[in-house]
Write a protein that holds these residues in place. Structure first.
Motif, PDB file in Angstrom:
ATOM      1  N   SER A   1       0.819  -1.222   0.000  1.00 34.89           N
ATOM      2  CA  SER A   1       0.000   0.000   0.000  1.00 34.89           C
ATOM      3  C   SER A   1       0.849   1.267   0.000  1.00 34.89           C
ATOM      4  CB  SER A   1      -0.935  -0.005   1.213  1.00 34.89           C
ATOM      5  OG  SER A   1      -0.158  -0.016   2.392  1.00 34.89           O
ATOM      6  N   LYS A   2       2.136   1.137   0.443  1.00 34.85           N
ATOM      7  CA  LYS A   2       3.007   2.320   0.440  1.00 34.85           C
ATOM      8  C   LYS A   2       3.727   2.471  -0.894  1.00 34.85           C
ATOM      9  CE  LYS A   2       4.267   2.027   5.324  1.00 34.85           C
ATOM     10  NZ  LYS A   2       5.362   1.524   6.182  1.00 34.85           N
ATOM     11  N   GLY A   3       3.453   1.576  -1.823  1.00 34.30           N
ATOM     12  CA  GLY A   3       4.128   1.632  -3.108  1.00 34.30           C
ATOM     13  C   GLY A   3       5.527   1.031  -3.086  1.00 34.30           C
ATOM     14  N   GLU A   4       5.862   0.284  -2.013  1.00 29.55           N
ATOM     15  CA  GLU A   4       7.188  -0.336  -1.912  1.00 29.55           C
ATOM     16  C   GLU A   4       7.240  -1.657  -2.663  1.00 29.55           C
ATOM     17  OE1 GLU A   4       8.722   0.440   2.651  1.00 29.55           O
ATOM     18  OE2 GLU A   4       7.289  -1.152   2.251  1.00 29.55           O
ATOM     19  N   ARG A   5       8.394  -1.941  -3.285  1.00 29.82           N
ATOM     20  CA  ARG A   5       8.618  -3.286  -3.831  1.00 29.82           C
ATOM     21  C   ARG A   5       9.072  -4.165  -2.667  1.00 29.82           C
ATOM     22  NH1 ARG A   5      12.448  -3.814  -8.951  1.00 29.82           N
ATOM     23  NH2 ARG A   5      11.863  -6.013  -8.799  1.00 29.82           N
ATOM     24  N   PHE A   6       8.101  -4.652  -1.922  1.00 28.53           N
ATOM     25  CA  PHE A   6       8.410  -5.305  -0.643  1.00 28.53           C
ATOM     26  C   PHE A   6       9.226  -6.582  -0.793  1.00 28.53           C
ATOM     27  CE2 PHE A   6       4.179  -6.611  -2.037  1.00 28.53           C
ATOM     28  CZ  PHE A   6       4.260  -7.990  -1.978  1.00 28.53           C
ATOM     29  N   MET A   7       9.210  -7.228  -1.980  1.00 30.05           N
ATOM     30  CA  MET A   7       9.965  -8.472  -2.122  1.00 30.05           C
ATOM     31  C   MET A   7      11.457  -8.265  -1.936  1.00 30.05           C
ATOM     32  SD  MET A   7       8.026 -11.039  -2.209  1.00 30.05           S
ATOM     33  CE  MET A   7       9.384 -12.198  -2.355  1.00 30.05           C
ATOM     34  N   GLU A   8      11.930  -7.007  -2.087  1.00 24.37           N
ATOM     35  CA  GLU A   8      13.351  -6.729  -1.862  1.00 24.37           C
ATOM     36  C   GLU A   8      13.765  -7.092  -0.439  1.00 24.37           C
ATOM     37  OE1 GLU A   8      13.494  -2.620  -2.946  1.00 24.37           O
ATOM     38  OE2 GLU A   8      13.832  -3.078  -5.081  1.00 24.37           O
ATOM     39  N   ARG A   9      12.810  -7.009   0.475  1.00 24.45           N
ATOM     40  CA  ARG A   9      13.111  -7.340   1.878  1.00 24.45           C
ATOM     41  C   ARG A   9      13.085  -8.843   2.130  1.00 24.45           C
ATOM     42  NH1 ARG A   9       8.853  -5.586   4.695  1.00 24.45           N
ATOM     43  NH2 ARG A   9       7.904  -4.140   3.213  1.00 24.45           N
TER      44      ARG A   9
END
Lengths: 567, 319
Positions: A254-262
């Motif tokens: 929802s924040k527009g982050e590419r969360f898979m990087e984490r």
């Protein structure tokens, strides 16, 4: 009464490939399906089919290793070696049959990237690879003149003197029950998605074949390994192909982050499916989703590219989610997609063990999603399922033909047919308890999706098991309103529900048995993989009375020793 | 929300097996499809309602029906798109095929016609060791027609089939195109020859209905037209269809407009006297109903006919 050398139940890719292979070896073959062959669920495979072609510098061992790693080391490595080694010639065979695989500029077969693999080795037809293959396979069935019994539904397998001797099936168009004798029977009935609600699977994916084999005495293996696909639509659970990410699409929270990087710093969106689905669910659970979803963002791929390579999901987004993926990110979430487990077979599709380590039924074979060789172990790599259907369909067909050439037809008493007649008649004349097949199915599906999804725990799984057993009792009293014979779909749904309840119980019992986290089976109360105790398969046997019997079998390891799994 | 449906029912096992309409109300979501509504009815109202379905995503091709008179896939049709103000939705089985029960039709004639076009690749010569090397765009081009899911929707609403059940029909002809246009196929000459026969490519009336209703954008009629062009280019010019097409374009090229009388005569052939005579009553009736201008030996060209001829010249250069 009709007699065959080899009778194939299920006419998707695995079933038709098996039928062609058996006929090629001189067997008298029929392929039977509850739907017309081109309606089969192989259609829904979108992204492609894996193969390491040595003439373009790829190595089958790399494909093998990545499949093993994807399986979280639960896949049997002898079977995976066969899969990876035979992939290349199967792709070429499919091309020769007429599949219109996408090409590179040089006019040779092109590839795209897929999850869990470092190299682009996925061959494809836009994003409708399964459909393009299924229709061509049906063309080959027409060319070869294989007998097709479409819209027939198998109600039970016939076992005589411990060997499979044929099936009893309803011809839906007339409602008549038939005894079909066969020296060998191949089950290729696909998956069981409808055990869960929602699911990416079609309404016909009801685990019929798994239940048939299970009730005939073959164990179901690794049924706890249920794949949740990372990108499914919210409303109806339809699939958005992994090819979107393979071609470069992002997952955003929802924040527009590419969360898979984490979660997977190297492979990111292309980590294996279990890893991506867990990451998405974590984002959603921790409040970084929107309306129970995260987003798949294709915009940067460009409209022209999307229309050529991802046309079907473009259409799907518009029609079923009202989103133009060339202009907007589309909300998606993990959804039940594939059953890694299934009917225990060896590498030639046999549902019995030549070395007698497990009990089965000689004369019975299985292939495709219905079977568990085991190739996919704890988690299947994208684009390995189409490969599974053609490689192991062919092998099962060849082996069944050979088996049939040395086996006499068994005498089957007409009492078998009469007994089935009576069972069906009883179901049709039973007064309705007021309950309904649809209600029971929905309650089962919702309970399974709540407690046997991406994250599991002891308490939830026990709740699901109690629910399934309660539903089984209600099922035994449910009635069918349609008293006719012709196209009695109410009757078919009732029989399918019986199969689904068998599968639901096997999944739940298997999941409770496995006291670790591996692949798709992630327990929040036991989050570590435990190779010391659980580097083994879980086998579930049907018993006439009481709960299923559980056994285990060691995993076959040939060349890839278990390691920590990092993407 | 609720949706009202009027479903055509037919039970072959009833005492008096005749088709009738039955009205239902189904409980659905705002995003639901007509198939969802039918599923609701089947699951909670009447489990004897027969309809084929599986994938719910316009891929398996099972759920072809007629909705408000036009063939389509029930799964791809949103309830709100056909009943935006709560109108009653009419659901009937597909046309041009026998009905077996309720919305379930007999697809056997459909598949028989597919079989008629030799629907498998017939490669020329020995198979290569690897794949066939072909231009990438030739395969991408076939994506469109391979997208056909054999749902039967085009066949249902084909106006030519309605009057002549011998017509191979849009779906099977699109399938034929898939092979005729495949560079790997070695039998396109024979395929094109066979498609010139009665019931083949020249029997399409170009009504566009199949293009309109196809849920997958296959555009069967366009494939049929492409087959006609291929057939003529391959030298199959001596058919009614090919002569008709040639006479049509010649007439426009020469005079800037269509000379219907000459069109008929040239299509049939100047020396085919018996056939020409047999056409006389039709021609007379057409004249009486003013469907045909008075035949004139002096069919004068339109003014500025050279402009038309310039267009022809350009087109011919392009081809």
């Amino acid at each position: 009464m009709a007699d065959y050398d080899v009778l194939v139940v299920g006419a998707g890719l695995a079933g038709m490939r098996a039928a062609l292979a058996a006929q090629e070896r001189g067997a008298k073959v029929a392929v039977l399906s509850k739907v017309h062959p081109v309606r089969s669920h192989s259609n829904a495979a979108q992204g492609g089919i894996n193969a390491a072609l040595t003439d373009r510098g790829d190595d089958w061992q790399d494909h093998g290793y990545e499949t093993v790693k994807g399986s979280d080391y639960l896949g049997d490595q002898d079977a995976i070696e066969v899969l990876a080694q035979e992939a290349g010639r199967e792709i070429i065979a499919l091309e020769h049959m007429g599949v219109i695989f996408s090409r590179g500029e040089d006019g040779r077969l092109g590839t795209r990237r897929f999850g869990g693999q470092q190299r682009a080795r996925t061959f494809f037809v836009s994003d409708f690879t399964g459909q393009a293959m299924l229709h061509v396979m049906f063309e080959q069935v027409l060319r070869a003149g294989v007998e097709v019994l479409d819209e027939w539904f198998v109600t039970s397998l016939v076992v005589e003197e411990g060997r499979c001797a044929g099936v009893v099936a309803i011809e839906l168009r007339t409602g008549k029950l038939h005894l079909l004798r066969a020296k060998a029977v191949i089950i290729a009935t696909g998956g069981l998605g409808r055990v869960f609600e929602p699911s990416t699977n079609g309404l016909i994916c009801t685990g019929d074949g798994m239940s048939l084999a299970y009730r005939a005495g073959v164990p179901l293996m690794d049924m706890e390994m249920v794949q949740y696909h990372p990108t499914t639509l919210k409303g109806n659970g339809l699939l958005m192909t992994e090819a979107a990410r393979g071609e470069g699409a992002y997952l955003l929270n929802s924040k527009g982050e590419r969360f898979m990087e984490r979660y997977a710093p190297t492979m990111k969106e292309l980590a294996s499916r279990d890893v991506v689905s867990r990451a998405e669910q974590t984002e959603i659970n921790e409040g970084r989703g929107v309306d129970g979803c995260v987003f798949l963002d294709c915009r940067h791929l460009g409209k022209k590219f999307i229309l050529e390579r991802l046309h079907q999901v473009y259409e799907e987004g518009k029609a079923f989610a009202n989103v133009d993926i060339t202009e907007q990110p589309i909300p998606i979430r993990p959804g039940m997609h594939y059953q890694m487990g299934g009917i225990k077979t060896d590498v030639d599709g046999r549902c019995w063990d030549m070395k007698k380590r497990w009990r089965g039924v000689p004369g019975l074979f299985a292939a495709g999603e219905a079977a568990c060789v085991s190739l996919h172990g704890g988690n299947r790599l994208g684009a390995n399922s189409l490969l599974d259907t053609v490689v192991f369909g062919r092998r099962a067909g060849h082996c069944a033909a050979e088996y049939a050439s040395q086996e006499p037809l068994k005498t089957v008493s007409q009492a078998r047919l009469a007994h089935e007649e009576e069972r069906i008649h009883a179901l049709l004349s039973r007064n309705s308890s007021g309950d309904s097949v649809a209600k029971i199915r929905l309650e089962m599906g919702q309970s399974m999706n709540e407690h046997l999804a991406v994250f599991r725990n002891q308490e939830g799984m026990e709740t699901a098991l109690r629910k399934v057993r309660e539903l089984r009792q209600r099922y035994d009293r449910v009635g069918v309103r349609d008293r006719g014979r012709i196209f009695n779909m109410g009757l078919v749904f009732a029989l399918e529900l019986g199969a689904m309840l068998d599968c639901a119980e096997a999944i739940t019992v298997g999941a409770l048995e496995r006291k670790e986290s591996r692949g798709a089976h992630f327990r929040t109360d036991m989050p570590e993989r435990d190779d010391e105790h659980w580097l083994k398969h879980v086998l579930v046997y049907h018993t006439l009375e009481g709960p299923p019997r559980i056994d285990t079998l060691p995993v076959t390891i040939t060349r890839w020793q278990p390691q920590k799994r990092v993407y | 929300m609720q949706v009202k449906l009027k479903v055509r029912r037919y039970n072959p096992e009833a005492e008096n097996p005749v088709a009738y309409q039955q009205e239902f109300t189904a409980e659905v979501e705002a995003y639901s499809s007509v198939l969802d509504a039918l599923m609701y009815l089947r699951e909670y109202v009447d489990d004897s309602l027969a309809v084929r379905c599986s994938c719910r995503g316009a891929i398996c091709g099972s759920c072809g029906v007629r909705i408000n008179g036009q063939a389509t896939l029930a799964c791809k049709t949103k309830v709100v798109s056909v009943a935006p103000h709560g109108e009653t939705i009419t659901v009937e089985p597909m046309g041009n095929m026998p009905v077996l029960k309720d919305l379930v039709t007999d697809m056997k004639p459909f598949w028989d016609k597919v079989r008629q076009v030799t629907p498998w690749l017939q490669p020329e010569g020995l198979e290569p060791e690897g794949e066939y090397v072909v231009p990438p765009e030739s395969m991408t081009h076939l994506n469109g027609v391979m997208g056909c899911i054999m749902c039967g929707v085009c066949v249902s609403d084909c106006t030519a089939l309605e009057v002549d059940s011998n017509f191979i029909g849009p779906a099977a002809l699109a399938k034929a195109y898939r092979f005729a246009a495949d560079p790997r196929d070695g039998e396109s000459q024979e395929r094109l020859r066979a498609l010139n026969e009665y019931g083949g490519i020249w029997d399409c009336t170009r009504c566009m209905e199949c293009v309109e209703v196809c849920p997958k954008g296959v555009a069967p009629m366009d494939r049929i037209m492409a087959l006609r062009e291929k057939a003529m280019a391959a030298g199959f010019t001596n058919t009614y269809g090919a002569r008709h097409a040639e006479a049509f374009s010649d007439s426009v090229k020469e005079g800037g407009r269509l000379d219907e009388t000459m069109l008929a005569i040239r299509t049939i052939g100047f020396f085919n006297v018996p056939k020409l005579l047999s056409m006389a009553p039709v021609a007379l009736r057409a004249l009486v109903h003013r469907k045909l201008p008075m035949p004139s030996p002096f069919h004068a060209p339109i003014p500025d006919v050279h402009q038309v001829q310039r267009i022809f010249g350009r087109l011919e250069k392009k081809l």
